[in-house]
Structure formats: C-alpha cells, structure tokens
Design an enzyme around this catalytic site. Structure first.
Site, PDB file in Angstrom:
ATOM      1  N   CYS A  60      -7.767  -3.020  -1.464  1.00 20.12           N
ATOM      2  CA  CYS A  60      -7.024  -3.794  -0.467  1.00 20.12           C
ATOM      3  C   CYS A  60      -7.306  -3.221   0.925  1.00 20.12           C
ATOM      4  O   CYS A  60      -7.287  -1.994   1.104  1.00 20.12           O
ATOM      5  CB  CYS A  60      -5.526  -3.705  -0.764  1.00 20.12           C
ATOM      6  SG  CYS A  60      -4.550  -4.495   0.528  1.00 20.12           S
ATOM      7  N   CYS A 107       0.476 -10.719  -3.376  1.00 22.59           N
ATOM      8  CA  CYS A 107       0.265 -10.414  -1.956  1.00 22.59           C
ATOM      9  C   CYS A 107      -1.193 -10.742  -1.627  1.00 22.59           C
ATOM     10  O   CYS A 107      -1.988 -11.050  -2.515  1.00 22.59           O
ATOM     11  CB  CYS A 107       0.519  -8.931  -1.733  1.00 22.59           C
ATOM     12  SG  CYS A 107      -0.575  -7.917  -2.747  1.00 22.59           S
ATOM     13  N   HIS A 125      -2.207  -4.395 -11.440  1.00 18.76           N
ATOM     14  CA  HIS A 125      -1.403  -3.993 -12.593  1.00 18.76           C
ATOM     15  C   HIS A 125      -0.621  -5.173 -13.171  1.00 18.76           C
ATOM     16  O   HIS A 125       0.584  -5.303 -12.978  1.00 18.76           O
ATOM     17  CB  HIS A 125      -0.458  -2.850 -12.198  1.00 18.76           C
ATOM     18  CG  HIS A 125      -1.166  -1.545 -12.042  1.00 18.76           C
ATOM     19  ND1 HIS A 125      -0.716  -0.515 -11.266  1.00 18.76           N
ATOM     20  CD2 HIS A 125      -2.326  -1.098 -12.592  1.00 18.76           C
ATOM     21  CE1 HIS A 125      -1.555   0.506 -11.339  1.00 18.76           C
ATOM     22  NE2 HIS A 125      -2.544   0.165 -12.132  1.00 18.76           N
ATOM     23  N   SER A 153       1.915  -7.854  -7.847  1.00 15.30           N
ATOM     24  CA  SER A 153       0.805  -8.133  -8.762  1.00 15.30           C
ATOM     25  C   SER A 153       1.188  -9.150  -9.845  1.00 15.30           C
ATOM     26  O   SER A 153       0.426  -9.367 -10.780  1.00 15.30           O
ATOM     27  CB  SER A 153       0.330  -6.827  -9.402  1.00 15.30           C
ATOM     28  OG  SER A 153       1.433  -6.059  -9.832  1.00 15.30           O
ATOM     29  N   SER A 209       3.414  -1.099 -12.594  1.00 12.43           N
ATOM     30  CA  SER A 209       3.267  -1.629 -11.230  1.00 12.43           C
ATOM     31  C   SER A 209       4.263  -0.925 -10.316  1.00 12.43           C
ATOM     32  O   SER A 209       5.472  -1.119 -10.416  1.00 12.43           O
ATOM     33  CB  SER A 209       3.522  -3.145 -11.247  1.00 12.43           C
ATOM     34  OG  SER A 209       3.868  -3.580  -9.957  1.00 12.43           O
ATOM     35  N   SER A 210       3.719  -0.109  -9.410  1.00 11.80           N
ATOM     36  CA  SER A 210       4.572   0.705  -8.542  1.00 11.80           C
ATOM     37  C   SER A 210       5.518  -0.164  -7.719  1.00 11.80           C
ATOM     38  O   SER A 210       6.723   0.087  -7.656  1.00 11.80           O
ATOM     39  CB  SER A 210       3.683   1.549  -7.618  1.00 11.80           C
ATOM     40  OG  SER A 210       4.450   2.218  -6.674  1.00 11.80           O
ATOM     41  N   GLU A 237      -3.764   4.615  -6.636  1.00  9.39           N
ATOM     42  CA  GLU A 237      -3.929   4.568  -5.171  1.00  9.39           C
ATOM     43  C   GLU A 237      -3.902   5.980  -4.579  1.00  9.39           C
ATOM     44  O   GLU A 237      -4.680   6.313  -3.676  1.00  9.39           O
ATOM     45  CB  GLU A 237      -2.833   3.706  -4.536  1.00  9.39           C
ATOM     46  CG  GLU A 237      -3.045   3.575  -3.032  1.00  9.39           C
ATOM     47  CD  GLU A 237      -1.891   2.891  -2.315  1.00  9.39           C
ATOM     48  OE1 GLU A 237      -1.309   1.937  -2.869  1.00  9.39           O
ATOM     49  OE2 GLU A 237      -1.579   3.329  -1.195  1.00  9.39           O
ATOM     50  N   HIS A 265      -6.533  -0.865  -5.870  1.00 11.29           N
ATOM     51  CA  HIS A 265      -5.852   0.406  -5.550  1.00 11.29           C
ATOM     52  C   HIS A 265      -6.733   1.369  -4.789  1.00 11.29           C
ATOM     53  O   HIS A 265      -6.247   2.352  -4.240  1.00 11.29           O
ATOM     54  CB  HIS A 265      -5.399   1.092  -6.850  1.00 11.29           C
ATOM     55  CG  HIS A 265      -4.722   0.162  -7.794  1.00 11.29           C
ATOM     56  ND1 HIS A 265      -5.362  -0.457  -8.836  1.00 11.29           N
ATOM     57  CD2 HIS A 265      -3.454  -0.302  -7.810  1.00 11.29           C
ATOM     58  CE1 HIS A 265      -4.523  -1.236  -9.476  1.00 11.29           C
ATOM     59  NE2 HIS A 265      -3.359  -1.172  -8.876  1.00 11.29           N
TER      60      HIS A 265
HETATM   61  S1  SF4 Z   1      -2.668  -4.869  -2.637  1.00  6.65           S
HETATM   62 FE1  SF4 Z   1      -1.131  -3.264  -2.412  1.00  6.65          FE
HETATM   63  S2  SF4 Z   1      -1.378  -2.548  -0.296  1.00  6.65           S
HETATM   64 FE2  SF4 Z   1      -2.449  -4.487  -0.440  1.00  6.65          FE
HETATM   65  S3  SF4 Z   1      -0.966  -5.980   0.291  1.00  6.65           S
HETATM   66 FE3  SF4 Z   1      -0.790  -5.883  -1.968  1.00  6.65          FE
HETATM   67  S4  SF4 Z   1       0.804  -4.384  -2.426  1.00  6.65           S
HETATM   68 FE4  SF4 Z   1       0.197  -4.139  -0.285  1.00  6.65          FE
END
Ligand code: SF4
Length: 317
Positions: free
Chosen positions: A101, A17, A46, A277, A228-229, A131, A79
């Site tokens: 983030c 992401c 993670h 991640s 990794s949540s 987080e 986090h």
């Molecule tokens: S780092 Fe976490 S909060 Fe930020 S975009 Fe990625 S998954 Fe979403």
C-alpha cells in the site's frame, strides 16, 4: 410467527480501503497480463474469501520467495516486505510486482530518511505483524526498536535521546497510539516524526465510525479475519468505548455464536462494520442472514466520505 424488530446501524465508511482494493486489482490484472499461475507472497490481504477467489483465478500463495519457481512472477502483499525480499526475487530472476500500500511505502520512506540522518527509530506496532516486519526490514536491525505498548515506551533506552525518531504501523488504535506517543514525547522532547502518526485514513475513519456507534448500540459486529489487525482494533475500540458486546465475525460460526447469546428485546440496536480487508459482499451476506431471523430496520451511519484511490503500478496500467 412474527419476527422481532432490530435496528441495524451500518457504519460508513467500512470495509475495503484504497490500499486493499489496489492490491486485489494488482493480482487480477497480473493474472490477465502474464497468465496463471502468478505467485503471491503472503495473503495479499488478510481475508480468506479474497484469497480463495484469487486462488480460483490462478494465484498461488506462498510465504517465502524461495517457495516460488525461479523466473516466475511474484506479487508482494499490501503489508509491504523487507528490502531483502526484493533482492531475493532479483537473484531468482523473477518478475516482481509490488502491491505494498502506498501509505505503508510512505512509512518505509520515513524510516529510511530518519536512518540516513543518523536517527535511531522507535517503531510503534505489533511484533510479528507482516507490516512491522516489512518496515523493520528497510533499515539495519540495530537502528530500530519496536515499541508495542505503554510499558515499552516507559522503559526504552535509546543510544542518543536527541537523535531519535518514531514511525507507526498503519493499522493501530488511534487512541492507544496517542498514549504511547505522549509518553515518548515527554521522555524525549526532541523526538522527530510525522505531525500526528502514520495510522492511515482508512483505519482512522473506521475507528471513528465505530466509536460513534457505541453511543447508541449495545452490540457491535465487526466483519474481518482473526489475523486482520485493523479489524481486531475495531473490536477493541468498541469495547474500550463502553459497548457491552463487540464481536469479530470471521465466519458463519461466529455469527451463530453471537445470535445464540443475543437478546433483541433488551438490545434492539446492533452496529455493523467491516475491517479494511473485508469485502462488502460479506456485509451483505450477514445482513441477509439477520433478515431471516429478524425484521431488520437498516440505517446507514455515515461519519465521513472517502474518495481515496491509488493507481496501479505502471506495468499493469
Ligand atoms: S492497505 Fe493498510 S495502510 Fe493501506 S489504506 Fe488499507 S488499511 Fe490503510
């Protein structure tokens, strides 16, 4: 011997992401700018492949600021961190770079805003996740209560039911969180919070893609780390939505375990995704491995496009 045919549906969006991409670039750019070693508090994201490749460039991963030498440079992970971590780095005369983030920072700001308005905060999230520790550490501990599940939401007593607010971890299951929120909103009609929740766009989109693959796949593979949540949530979302087998693939052993049980004649459709991640290289490695055993018909399953990008901190631009 002729290989069996399988249909491999590749979820899109999947993998990295914008927040993870930014955090990794921050470490790379900091190493270029300040030279190795650069200390990083907690795994920057993670994923052990990402962590190992940054370690090879000169990053040293520590769990606490006190493990890094005074006057050194330290990066805080995507986090987010409790406020006291910034003060500790300052006290030790360290250069610190914040890779939190921006969507997590937004949650920190919400928590601080509610606290300033005298509201008690209900934070929906998982205990001990970094987080959650970071968000809880933005305000005094007596001002926030963690809500982990429906039964917490049903039982919680608040100091003043007209002075409460909620925030959420960014990587939760969208559906489970909605159930918890419905309970809280019914019990506390004046609760304040974001319009929907704080689950980020990347978590939401990856869950939508998995959910839609459950309609035609009996097996869904999720590439991601065991801590990794958002990856674990993808496995759960697949199961809850009726997929027969949903597996977290954190290494080659996990893939081999899946292949041992897998019956391609019965279930030729496999869905493949990756947590926020997990880098795309791991997806490609897994595809190559499947191609050794099967005739793979690769089908991109795109549910939406993502074009989110976060700037690096000013000091590294
Ligand atoms: S780092 Fe976490 S909060 Fe930020 S975009 Fe990625 S998954 Fe979403």
């Amino acid at each position: 011997m002729k290989k069996e045919n399988i249909n491999l549906y590749l979820a899109a969006p999947r993998g990295f992401c914008a927040g993870v991409d930014r955090a990794v670039k921050i470490v790379e750019e900091a190493i270029k700018k300040y030279g190795p070693p650069i200390y990083v508090r907690h795994e920057i994201v993670h994923n052990k492949e990402v962590v190992n490749s940054l370690a090879n460039l000169g990053a040293i991963f520590v769990e606490e600021v006190s493990e890094a030498p005074e006057n050194s440079t330290i990066i805080f992970s995507a986090h987010g961190v409790p406020k006291q971590v910034y003060s500790e780095a300052k006290k030790r005369n360290m250069i610190y770079i914040d890779a939190t983030c921006p969507l997590v920072s937004k949650v920190h700001n919400e928590a601080q805003k509610h606290y300033a308005l005298g509201r008690h905060i209900l934070l929906i999230g998982h205990k001990n996740h970094p987080e959650v520790i970071g968000t809880m550490g933005q305000i005094p501990k007596e001002a926030v209560t963690l809500i982990e599940n429906e039964s917490d939401a049903k039982r919680i007593n608040v100091p003043d039911k007209d002075k409460i607010a909620y925030t959420t971890q960014t990587t939760l299951s969208v559906d489970d969180t909605q159930i918890i929120l419905n309970i809280l909103k019914e019990r506390f009609p004046n609760i304040k919070g974001p319009t929907t929740n704080d689950i980020c766009y990347a978590t939401t989109n990856r869950q939508i893609a998995v959910k839609s693959m459950t309609k035609f796949c009996d097996n869904i593979l999720v590439i991601g780390a065991t801590n990794s949540s958002n990856s674990i949530r993808l496995v759960e979302v697949a199961k809850v939505n009726g997929v027969k087998n949903s597996f977290l693939i954190s290494d080659e052993d996990d893939l081999n375990k899946f292949l041992k049980k897998y019956n391609c004649k019965k279930s030729p459709n496999i869905g493949l995704t990756a947590g926020a991640s997990a880098p795309e290289t791991l997806v490609q490695v897994l595809i190559s491995k499947l191609k050794k055993d099967f005739e793979v018909n690769l089908i991109e399953h795109e549910v939406t496009k993502e074009n989110i990008f976060f700037n690096l901190p000013k000091s590294l631009r």
